[in-house]
Design a protein around this motif. Structure first.
Motif, PDB file in Angstrom:
ATOM      1  N   ASP A 140      65.177 -49.304  76.883  1.00  0.00           N
ATOM      2  CA  ASP A 140      66.094 -48.679  77.826  1.00  0.00           C
ATOM      3  C   ASP A 140      66.025 -49.259  79.224  1.00  0.00           C
ATOM      4  O   ASP A 140      67.016 -49.354  79.929  1.00  0.00           O
ATOM      5  N   VAL A 183      65.736 -44.086  89.732  1.00  0.00           N
ATOM      6  CA  VAL A 183      66.809 -43.641  88.851  1.00  0.00           C
ATOM      7  C   VAL A 183      66.559 -42.207  88.381  1.00  0.00           C
ATOM      8  O   VAL A 183      67.454 -41.361  88.379  1.00  0.00           O
ATOM      9  N   HIS A 184      65.330 -41.946  88.036  1.00  0.00           N
ATOM     10  CA  HIS A 184      64.979 -40.610  87.567  1.00  0.00           C
ATOM     11  C   HIS A 184      65.244 -39.563  88.647  1.00  0.00           C
ATOM     12  O   HIS A 184      65.813 -38.500  88.382  1.00  0.00           O
ATOM     13  N   GLN A 186      67.276 -39.757  91.012  1.00  0.00           N
ATOM     14  CA  GLN A 186      68.719 -39.631  91.209  1.00  0.00           C
ATOM     15  C   GLN A 186      69.290 -38.654  90.184  1.00  0.00           C
ATOM     16  O   GLN A 186      70.060 -37.763  90.528  1.00  0.00           O
ATOM     17  N   GLN A 187      68.855 -38.807  88.944  1.00  0.00           N
ATOM     18  CA  GLN A 187      69.342 -37.938  87.883  1.00  0.00           C
ATOM     19  C   GLN A 187      68.895 -36.498  88.094  1.00  0.00           C
ATOM     20  O   GLN A 187      69.652 -35.563  87.927  1.00  0.00           O
ATOM     21  N   ASP A 190      69.510 -35.701  92.408  1.00  0.00           N
ATOM     22  CA  ASP A 190      70.607 -36.315  93.135  1.00  0.00           C
ATOM     23  C   ASP A 190      70.092 -37.068  94.362  1.00  0.00           C
ATOM     24  O   ASP A 190      70.699 -37.052  95.430  1.00  0.00           O
ATOM     25  N   ALA A 211      69.943 -48.512  88.701  1.00  0.00           N
ATOM     26  CA  ALA A 211      70.828 -47.355  88.704  1.00  0.00           C
ATOM     27  C   ALA A 211      72.274 -47.789  88.467  1.00  0.00           C
ATOM     28  O   ALA A 211      73.036 -47.137  87.751  1.00  0.00           O
ATOM     29  N   ARG A 212      72.636 -48.907  89.044  1.00  0.00           N
ATOM     30  CA  ARG A 212      74.000 -49.395  88.883  1.00  0.00           C
ATOM     31  C   ARG A 212      74.251 -49.782  87.429  1.00  0.00           C
ATOM     32  O   ARG A 212      75.263 -49.423  86.838  1.00  0.00           O
ATOM     33  N   LEU A 214      72.555 -48.832  84.748  1.00  0.00           N
ATOM     34  CA  LEU A 214      72.364 -47.754  83.794  1.00  0.00           C
ATOM     35  C   LEU A 214      73.431 -46.674  83.899  1.00  0.00           C
ATOM     36  O   LEU A 214      73.975 -46.206  82.903  1.00  0.00           O
ATOM     37  N   HIS A 215      73.718 -46.288  85.114  1.00  0.00           N
ATOM     38  CA  HIS A 215      74.616 -45.146  85.294  1.00  0.00           C
ATOM     39  C   HIS A 215      75.811 -45.435  86.185  1.00  0.00           C
ATOM     40  O   HIS A 215      76.591 -44.542  86.482  1.00  0.00           O
ATOM     41  N   VAL A 217      75.745 -45.854  89.296  1.00  0.00           N
ATOM     42  CA  VAL A 217      75.606 -45.073  90.525  1.00  0.00           C
ATOM     43  C   VAL A 217      75.200 -45.988  91.671  1.00  0.00           C
ATOM     44  O   VAL A 217      74.437 -46.932  91.481  1.00  0.00           O
TER      45      VAL A 217
END
Length: 427
Positions: A140, A183-184, A186-187, A190, A211-212, A214-215, A217
RNA sequence: GGGGGGUUUCCCGAGCGGUCAAAGGGGUCAGACUGUAAAUCUGAUGGCAGCGCCUUCGCAGGUUCGAAUCCUGCACCCCCCA
């Protein structure tokens, strides 16, 4: 045309903006954000090096953002290669757990954890990292990291080009972990911005990239310059080792003294970086340091402010009182309680009242009190005029202590040189 | 596998049979000067008792009246030739 932002302006004025991942950041900060700073759990207390990060988080919180303090329980097991020249010593899991507990307690002095929109959050990345299996992580997360990009990061490059130790696969992977932390968060919270010292740049941008991918964002990052002394060395190291934030490791007095002794040329920087004094006040202090440096006004204020944050008003009072006594004249007419309070962190030694009556040589007393390693060393100190009893110089090598040398009911204060004190308690 | 060099007191580094507790530098400690600063200068720097003793020169033995200095073995490090 960016919207001016008071927080950003202030940071900029203080010299705390070193690199920024996006020029829109001042604008972005006009809406409340969740921001994070990571801390290393290398010991059960934070030291001066962490002050800057804590203060930055605090500034963000006071400006209406939500601070997340991340303790690197997982990453601490790996070791950040950034800025290190050698492979790091790995800490045991138990050790880390203890450290995290100690650090959490200290964080509360800096950040407001009371309920509210800006309530500070404390997280430990071990909590989510432990659940990741190696295979999952590779699939992942690892998949999103081109090795050629990783290789080009400063922190890795520096280590690879070195003939010596090189870098282990473990440390090489460090940035993936920190990237995933971002990233975590962020999820989970936020969290959209990571702050850190300039040595964290590579790790921060790695998180933004991840982050970009994966999501999709967009995350942001800011770094502050490393706080170095004018001689180029790091802050917080003294002859006695690091300067810690815990009173057990570094007494409020010693902490206070560290800042009192900051170089003139570093004082302004420290005030800007670390205190919450406003612009006018700092400029005023700067002026005073320039005009009459011998008064140490900047250093005094710096020491006072920081000691207050770390050790509270009581700590400041204790430190100032101790300072007054240590650097004042003769010690006498004080109570045991006062002396023991002030000198509580000093080496001391109990001796029998009888021994004092029988005659205790000064030289021997120095060894007993722990401020001379051998009698020869103590004798030298006396001969060279570096020995004091209750701050009164004694140059007679054969001097014997008597009841008359008590500074209070039962304490004799011995001193060697300018700053090294030891107590003798008579019982 | 062959040849050579090294291991000295906190660190670097002299010493190559007695005058060596061991030069010099760094560091550290103390003093003067100062602002509890920087720079500078001075002194000290194995231990204990005060001009004597004890422990130190990689480790273990040996030769000598006497060794850090010579010999033997061991350990670790470095270099050169294969």
């Amino acid at each position: 045309m960016t919207t001016p932002n008071p927080l950003y302006d202030d940071l900029q004025w203080r010299g705390l903006i070193y690199q920024s991942t996006d020029e829109q950041i001042p604008h972005i900060l006009n809406t409340p954000r969740t921001v994070y700073v990571g801390f290393d759990p290398t010991a059960d207390s934070l030291h001066i090096g962490s002050l800057l990060g804590l203060q930055v988080l605090r500034r963000f919180q006071q400006a209406g953002h939500r601070p997340v303090a991340l303790v690197g329980g997982a990453t601490g097991m790996i070791g950040d290669p950034s800025g290190k020249s050698d492979e790091r010593q790995l800490l045991s899991v138990d050790r880390l757990r203890e450290n995290v507990v100690g650090i959490e307690r200290q964080m509360r002095q800096f950040l407001d954890f009371d309920e509210g929109p800006c309530q500070a959050v404390l997280v430990n990345n071990f909590d989510w990292m432990r659940r990741f299996s190696f295979l999952d992580f590779l699939r992942d997360i690892g998949k999103n990291f081109p090795v050629n990009v990783m290789m080009s990061k400063e922190s890795v490059k520096n280590r690879i080009s070195r003939d010596g130790g090189g870098i282990s696969y473990t440390e090489f992977s460090y940035m993936l972990l920190q990237a995933y932390d971002f990233v975590h968060l962020q999820q989970e919270f936020d969290c959209s911005m990571q702050l850190g010292g300039s040595d964290q740049w590579g790790n921060i941008t790695a998180g933004i990239d991840l982050a970009r991918r994966l999501h999709g964002v967009q995350l942001y990052g800011l770094t502050w310059p490393l706080l170095l002394k004018s001689d180029g060395t790091k802050h917080g190291k003294t002859e006695g080792g690091s300067v810690w934030l815990s009173a057990e490791r570094t007494s409020p007095y010693k902490f206070y003294q560290y800042w009192i002794n900051v170089d003139d040329s570093d004082t302004a920087n420290c005030l800007k970086f670390l205190t919450e004094l406003d612009r006018e006040e700092i400029q005023d202090l700067e002026k005073q340091v320039a005009e009459s440096p011998e008064r140490n006004i900047g250093q005094r204020r710096l020491a006072e402010e920081l000691t207050r944050i770390v050790h509270g008003d009581a700590g400041v009072k204790l430190a100032q009182k101790a300072t007054e006594i240590m650097f004042g004249g003769e010690i006498g007419d004080l109570s045991d309680a006062t002396l023991l309070d002030i000198f509580s962190q000093l080496p001391s030694h109990q001796i029998d009242a009888q021994k004092l009556n029988d005659g205790l040589s000064l030289v021997e007393a120095f060894v007993l009190a722990g401020i001379a390693k051998s009698k020869g060393e103590a004798r030298r100190a006396v001969e060279q005029g570096g020995a004091y009893v209750n701050n009164r110089r004694v140059q007679d090598v054969n001097y014997e202590l008597t009841q008359n040398d008590l500074a209070s009911e039962s304490v004799v204060v011995l001193r060697r040189g300018k700053k090294s004190y030891g107590l003798l308690r008579i019982s």
